[in-house]
Motif scaffolding. Structure first.
Motif, mmCIF file in Angstrom:
data_model
loop_
_atom_site.group_PDB
_atom_site.id
_atom_site.type_symbol
_atom_site.label_atom_id
_atom_site.label_comp_id
_atom_site.label_asym_id
_atom_site.label_seq_id
_atom_site.Cartn_x
_atom_site.Cartn_y
_atom_site.Cartn_z
ATOM 1 N N PHE A 105 0.849 -1.196 0.000
ATOM 2 C CA PHE A 105 0.000 0.000 0.000
ATOM 3 C C PHE A 105 0.882 1.244 0.000
ATOM 4 O O PHE A 105 1.859 1.318 0.750
ATOM 5 C CB PHE A 105 -0.911 0.022 1.232
ATOM 6 N N SER A 106 0.527 2.202 -0.839
ATOM 7 C CA SER A 106 1.317 3.414 -0.928
ATOM 8 C C SER A 106 0.461 4.549 -1.473
ATOM 9 O O SER A 106 -0.307 4.351 -2.412
ATOM 10 C CB SER A 106 2.536 3.186 -1.833
ATOM 11 N N ALA A 107 0.592 5.734 -0.880
ATOM 12 C CA ALA A 107 -0.169 6.876 -1.371
ATOM 13 C C ALA A 107 0.367 7.357 -2.708
ATOM 14 O O ALA A 107 -0.369 7.845 -3.556
ATOM 15 C CB ALA A 107 -0.115 8.015 -0.358
ATOM 16 N N THR A 108 1.694 7.241 -2.897
ATOM 17 C CA THR A 108 2.328 7.608 -4.159
ATOM 18 C C THR A 108 3.168 6.428 -4.641
ATOM 19 O O THR A 108 3.520 5.550 -3.860
ATOM 20 C CB THR A 108 3.219 8.841 -3.987
ATOM 21 N N SER B 10 -6.265 1.582 -7.583
ATOM 22 C CA SER B 10 -6.185 2.995 -7.203
ATOM 23 C C SER B 10 -7.593 3.526 -7.006
ATOM 24 O O SER B 10 -8.469 3.296 -7.843
ATOM 25 C CB SER B 10 -5.481 3.806 -8.285
ATOM 26 N N ILE B 11 -7.816 4.233 -5.892
ATOM 27 C CA ILE B 11 -9.156 4.766 -5.671
ATOM 28 C C ILE B 11 -9.367 5.967 -6.579
ATOM 29 O O ILE B 11 -8.423 6.626 -7.001
ATOM 30 C CB ILE B 11 -9.393 5.145 -4.197
ATOM 31 N N GLY C 40 -3.054 4.288 -3.242
ATOM 32 C CA GLY C 40 -3.071 3.234 -4.242
ATOM 33 C C GLY C 40 -2.335 2.045 -3.678
ATOM 34 O O GLY C 40 -1.587 2.162 -2.729
ATOM 35 N N GLY C 41 -2.455 0.901 -4.266
ATOM 36 C CA GLY C 41 -1.747 -0.249 -3.735
ATOM 37 C C GLY C 41 -1.596 -1.338 -4.762
ATOM 38 O O GLY C 41 -2.211 -1.333 -5.815
#
Length: 409
Positions: free
Chosen positions: A89-92, A112-113, A402-403
């Motif tokens: 999981f990672s925001a970027t 990705s949301i 996103g993940g």
């Protein structure tokens, strides 16, 4: 969660006893939640027998990259079984994280949301345009003018967190800092103080503030505009939770307008431009609040005794003036009278910047909405990336992430 589900969980991190952590794992832990440094240390020392997790989760991968844990994470995976379910999981998704994902994941599915899921209509968003040297004065003036419960102030660096938390403490705020160089026990003490209201202003880096879930955070202040849109969404998502209202305030210089436009376009939000209140504005607001406070204040029996004693030597009107003056003495407004770039100056700066960037081709009209005292329009920059319209209010927040979800080998 584990307590109510009948699932045994163990937390593994530095600063705590190895023996206790290993004993708890040995008793049959279903879930181990660990920091990379302590987990790698345990694996390298061969302190765990038959450690073969069926599922491995990397959360906040980009933040662990920023904290310098990427080499540790790569090494940890050399100790893990190849047959496993892996989730990242990672925001970027910077290049090193994509490289890590390609190495540790098998035929991953990217999730990705959508932009719409990041919005939170309970958060008001404002930005204030200032000169670089005005940041400290601006943040203090805005805090003085806002009715805050708890606030988080985001800084880019650890040294900035330490410096600004001292500045705010000296200005009379119950402020404390939080960043990655602090010991675990220090962090826990600060967060505990923030939850219990002994700390009202938390000054933090993005890394430290990830995962903080504290109720009643009324304001988020961006001391600097964040580097990327995802970080902006993460930051302002600390407020406006559980149906409560929140406010996100961002400080920026004219040179940072490009970053502002990029955030607005990527996140799908518009922030309202406002002006930092002057000392005169704040005094007027202070008098209104003081009148309301006095009107609503309870009258104690002892007050009659004090008044009777004062009336022996002073007339009632003078007594009232003296008491009000005593209250006003405590309303110390720090900093210069005016902070920030006035609208007429700002329009000229942006127009010149637009000409420099596009060689003078095209001129777009941009408007800035401030407070009730300043609502005149201004000339914006050139092309579509430089049409800086303040626009109406759009209150958005939430969390963008996103993940990768890997399949079993």
């Amino acid at each position: 969660y584990g307590r109510n589900l009948g699932v045994k969980t163990v937390t593994v991190y530095g600063g705590s006893s190895y023996k206790r952590q290993l004993d708890l794992i040995g008793r049959g832990a279903s879930v181990v939640v660990a920091t990379p440094g302590r987990m790698l240390d345990i694996l390298k020392r061969n302190m765990l027998n038959n450690f073969a997790p069926a599922t491995v989760v990397l959360d906040e991968a980009d933040e662990m990259l920023d904290m310098g844990f990427l080499d540790d994470i790569n090494e940890i995976f050399s100790y893990l079984p190849t047959s496993r379910q892996t989730l990242l999981f990672s925001a970027t998704m910077p290049a090193p994280i994509k490289t890590l994902a390609s190495r540790i994941l098998n035929n991953p599915e990217f999730v990705s949301i959508t932009k719409g899921e990041t919005t939170n209509t309970d958060i008001e968003q404002f930005y204030y345009v200032i000169d670089e040297h005005e940041r400290d004065d601006a943040i203090i003036r805005l805090m003085d003018s806002e009715t805050t419960q708890k606030s988080v102030v985001f800084c880019r660096t650890k040294s900035e967190v330490d410096r600004l938390s001292n500045v705010l403490s000296n200005a009379g705020y119950l402020a404390n800092g939080l960043h990655g160089d602090m010991e675990q026990r220090q962090r826990e003490t600060v967060i505990k103080g923030f939850k219990s209201n002994s700390v009202k202003v938390l000054v933090a880096t993005d890394v430290a503030a990830r995962g903080i879930h504290v109720n009643n955070i009324s304001h988020v202040f961006n001391y600097h505009i964040p580097f990327d849109p995802e970080s902006y969404v993460h930051r302002i998502g600390r407020t406006g939770r559980a149906g409560t209202k929140g406010k996100a305030i961002t400080l920026l210089t004219p040179l940072e307008f490009k970053e502002l436009q990029r955030i607005k376009q990527k996140v799908g939000t518009s922030m309202e431009h406002a002006f930092v209140p002057s000392k005169n504005d704040l005094r007027a607001s202070t008098i209104e609040n003081m009148v309301k406070t006095i009107e609503e204040h309870k009258i104690y029996d002892e007050a009659h005794q004090v008044l009777d004693k004062l009336k022996e030597n002073i007339d009632e009107e003078t007594i009232m003036f003296k008491l009000i003056s005593m209250i006003l003495d405590k309303q110390d407004i720090k900093g210069p009278n005016s902070i920030g770039i006035p609208e007429d100056k700002l329009a000229a700066i942006l127009e010149r910047a637009g000409k420099r960037r596009d060689g003078g081709r095209g001129r777009g009209r941009g408007g800035y909405r401030g407070n009730n005292r300043n609502r005149s329009g201004g000339n914006g920059g050139g092309n579509r990336d430089r049409n800086h319209s303040g626009g109406g209010r759009n209150r958005s927040g939430g969390r963008s992430s996103g993940g990768y979800r890997g399949n079993r080998d």
